[in-house]
Write an enzyme that holds these catalytic residues in place. Structure first.
Site, PDB file in Angstrom:
ATOM      1  CB  CYS A 182      -0.953   0.006   1.188  1.00 54.71           C
ATOM      2  SG  CYS A 182      -0.154   0.268   2.787  1.00 54.71           S
ATOM      3  CG  HIS A 188      -2.749   4.499   7.779  1.00 55.10           C
ATOM      4  ND1 HIS A 188      -3.829   3.687   7.496  1.00 55.10           N
ATOM      5  CD2 HIS A 188      -1.911   4.385   6.717  1.00 55.10           C
ATOM      6  CE1 HIS A 188      -3.650   3.105   6.319  1.00 55.10           C
ATOM      7  NE2 HIS A 188      -2.494   3.527   5.828  1.00 55.10           N
TER       8      HIS A 188
END
Length: 653
Positions: free
Chosen positions: A409, A572
């Site tokens: 990611c 996040h």
């Protein structure tokens, strides 16, 4: 199916030269587009170009010269500044970035400017030295005070450190490195001139052709031929040096010989390999054919020498490097007076290589077809990684199969960590204990994995970093049906399975990663953005992050959704925001009414601040919780934060 290929241990001087050549190549190849642009501009706008009347090539008498002051600059206008400044700075920036990401690239570019200003020749060699040197030294300097800067002063220290050190390196480049590199370039140039004047240039094929097959050519091509050829092209408008290694003629001749006189897999695969080589410019496609029958290197040398001889005879050259070495790239960079010579060189080198290879193949007594698969494996062992092109020569994966999976990611710490945890459990439960499943940031991927899993919005980026791997795109990180397909793929690809790993002992989460004060059972947010802020504020109040980190959590969400499926979202921050993290921590918010998260319900929101890797175990446990409906029901029914911790504490690692 694409997988990694096991490689033998690599030792000795050859390996060091390969690594050095690859490093040089990695600085030049990303910037080949700029070289092509410069070559086209040269062809169009210099004094003997096609559109010279526009007056922007050499700059003399043009409005660019008058405004920019390039009138007295040798080859001014666009052409001169591009080759003098743009191309070396791009190389220097790329070299620094390879060592220390963007920060290293910036310092490397500053350092390169110093060596550029200290000489009158295009400073490609200097850029290849100063760029990586700037990145490497900046990385070492940053390590001195890593973790010792008071919060709030990070940007000040980082910016001034880069500026001061970049200025020092630029001064060093100007006064020290530029004279040294100029001296080396002059000596190498004199050596090339000596070969040309005495008609000995074809002898370079005795070195270049074997070096190509052994993957040593990058050190010669990008370390010597490209810098010298570019300097020569600046003076003469073309250079024969660009054709010494890039000529696709010899490889074409070899593959045609296999098409006619080869046997077995080599004969069957030669037509496709010829197309990939000649039109696609991927020369390594023919390397296994030579490694399978080493005597065929004689055909490559003969073909290469023929091509160089014809190029030298007709005084031809390219305006800029032809990369990759495709016939299209060669013609695109051919000087306007060199098309006939280049064409004859391609035909001549292909013909001679074909004749010599045909004679060698026909002269074999036992007519052994050779082991192309073994030769390909040998080539990949020398290269140090799997060859994309050579996969067309070998059969699908058999024994050994896929042994490494990476879930990637943007940051490599959030969604990829949880997705990897879910997939790892499925892989282990299926009995593949020899298959590793890790998580990684896309920016840090290397082309060494057999299979790469990403969110569908990130797959294209991941494919650029790992073109040799199988790529699987997912939408739902927690319960994607693709995970079952991956397990089935492993069953088909891997001939052996292992006993499932026993469940490890349960470990208590506890600690400061998830404090009771960071657990909220009645979230107040009614939309995604407010939920991100709510989870982020808990991290701020816990002293884990600076307030600026919350903004980076919103920024991260704009790129790819952090909704994981199963009613869970894990917002996040971005990689760039790691400087705002004081310590690793996690927050937990539950909503009575699920929040609309890009069209998907989010009942539980877990805010993440990952300074290192110590939070990954917790993320894995959270993933296991949300795969178990009973555990999710316990979280939903929990009346106190302590009950939430009790649920998580009971999950095995």
């Amino acid at each position: 199916m694409s997988t990694t290929t096991p490689t033998a241990p690599r030792h000795g001087a050859r390996v060091h030269v390969q690594k050095f050549g690859t490093f040089l190549s990695n600085m030049v190849m990303p910037n080949i587009g700029a070289f092509i642009a410069w070559g086209l501009i040269t062809a169009l706008f210099i004094e003997v170009g096609w559109l010279t009347s526009l007056g922007i090539g050499e700059g003399k008498g043009s409005w660019v010269a008058e405004i920019g002051g390039w009138g007295d600059f040798a080859g001014g206008g666009i052409v001169g500044p591009m080759i003098t400044y743009l191309l070396p700075i791009l190389i220097g920036y790329t070299g620094g970035k390879m060592v220390y990401d963007t920060r290293g690239g910036v310092v490397g570019a500053i350092a390169t400017m110093g060596v550029i200003a200290g000489t009158e020749i295009p400073m490609f060699m200097g850029a290849m030295i100063m760029g990586p040197l700037g990145g490497w030294t900046m990385k070492r300097i940053d390590a001195i005070w890593d973790g010792r800067i008071r919060p709030g002063f990070e940007m000040l220290v980082n910016n001034f450190a880069a500026g001061i050190w970049g200025g020092i390196l630029a001064t060093f480049g100007f006064f020290v490195m530029s004279p040294i590199v100029t001296f080396i370039a002059d000596k190498l140039g004199a050596g090339v001139d000596l070969l040309v004047e005495n008609g000995l240039l074809p002898l370079t094929s005795l070195i270049i052709e074997p070096a190509k097959v052994l993957f040593l050519n990058n050190a010669i091509n990008h370390g010597v031929l490209t810098p010298l050829g570019t300097s020569q092209a600046l003076e003469d408008g073309k250079s024969i040096l660009f054709l010494l290694e890039a000529n696709p003629g010899p490889g074409l001749g070899l593959l045609i010989a296999f098409m006619v006189f080869g046997r077995g897999a080599a004969k069957a695969s030669a037509p496709g390999a010829a197309i990939i080589h000649f039109l696609g410019g991927i020369h390594e496609i023919y390397f296994p054919y030579v490694l399978m029958k080493p005597k065929l290197i004689l055909a490559m040398i003969a073909g290469g020498m023929t091509g160089v001889f014809i190029n030298d005879l007709f005084d031809v050259g390219l305006r800029a490097p032809a990369a990759p070495g495709s016939v299209f790239a060669v013609y695109a960079q051919t000087a306007s007076d060199s098309y006939v010579g280049v064409t004859l060189s391609l035909l001549g080198s292909a013909t001679v290589a074909f004749l010599v290879a045909a004679a060698l193949l026909k002269g074999e007594r036992n007519r052994d077809e050779g082991d192309l698969t073994a030769a390909t494996a040998s080539m990949e062992a020398m290269k140090g990684k799997r060859s994309i092109a050579s996969s067309a020569l070998t059969a699908p994966v058999g024994h050994g199969g896929i042994t490494s999976i990476v879930f990637a990611c943007d940051a490599g710490m959030g969604s990829s960590a949880m997705g990897a945890s879910v997939l790892r459990k499925k892989v282990r439960d299926a009995g593949f204990d020899d298959v590793t499943v890790v998580n990684q940031a896309i920016a840090n991927l290397t082309d060494t994995y057999g299979l790469v899993v990403t969110h569908r919005d990130l797959t294209d980026r991941a494919r650029q970093k790992t073109p040799s791997a199988v790529h699987v795109s997912v939408d739902d990180f927690m319960s994607s049906p693709q995970y079952d397909e991956i397990v089935e793929l492993l069953r088909r690809a891997n001939s052996e399975t292992a006993t499932p790993i026993p469940v490890q002992e349960a470990a208590v989460l506890g600690g400061e990663l998830l404090a009771v004060e960071s657990i909220v059972l009645e979230g107040r947010a009614t939309n995604r953005d407010d939920a991100i802020t709510e989870a982020g504020d808990l991290l701020v109040r816990a002293g884990a992050v600076d307030p600026s980190y919350v903004a980076s959590m919103h920024e991260r969400e704009q790129s790819v959704s952090t909704h994981m499926g199963k009613g869970l979202a894990i917002p996040h921050g971005t990689n760039e925001a790691k400087g705002s993290i004081r310590r690793t921590a996690i927050s937990f918010v539950r909503y009575a009414e699920p929040v609309d998260w890009n069209g998907k319900p989010a009942e539980f929101v877990v805010g993440i601040a990952g300074a290192g890797k110590d939070h990954l175990d917790l993320l894995g446990r959270i993933a296991q919780v949300f795969l178990d409906p009973d555990q999710v029901a316990r979280l939903r029914a929990a009346q106190t934060p302590e009950e939430v911790k009790a649920v998580l504490d009971g999950v095995p690692a």
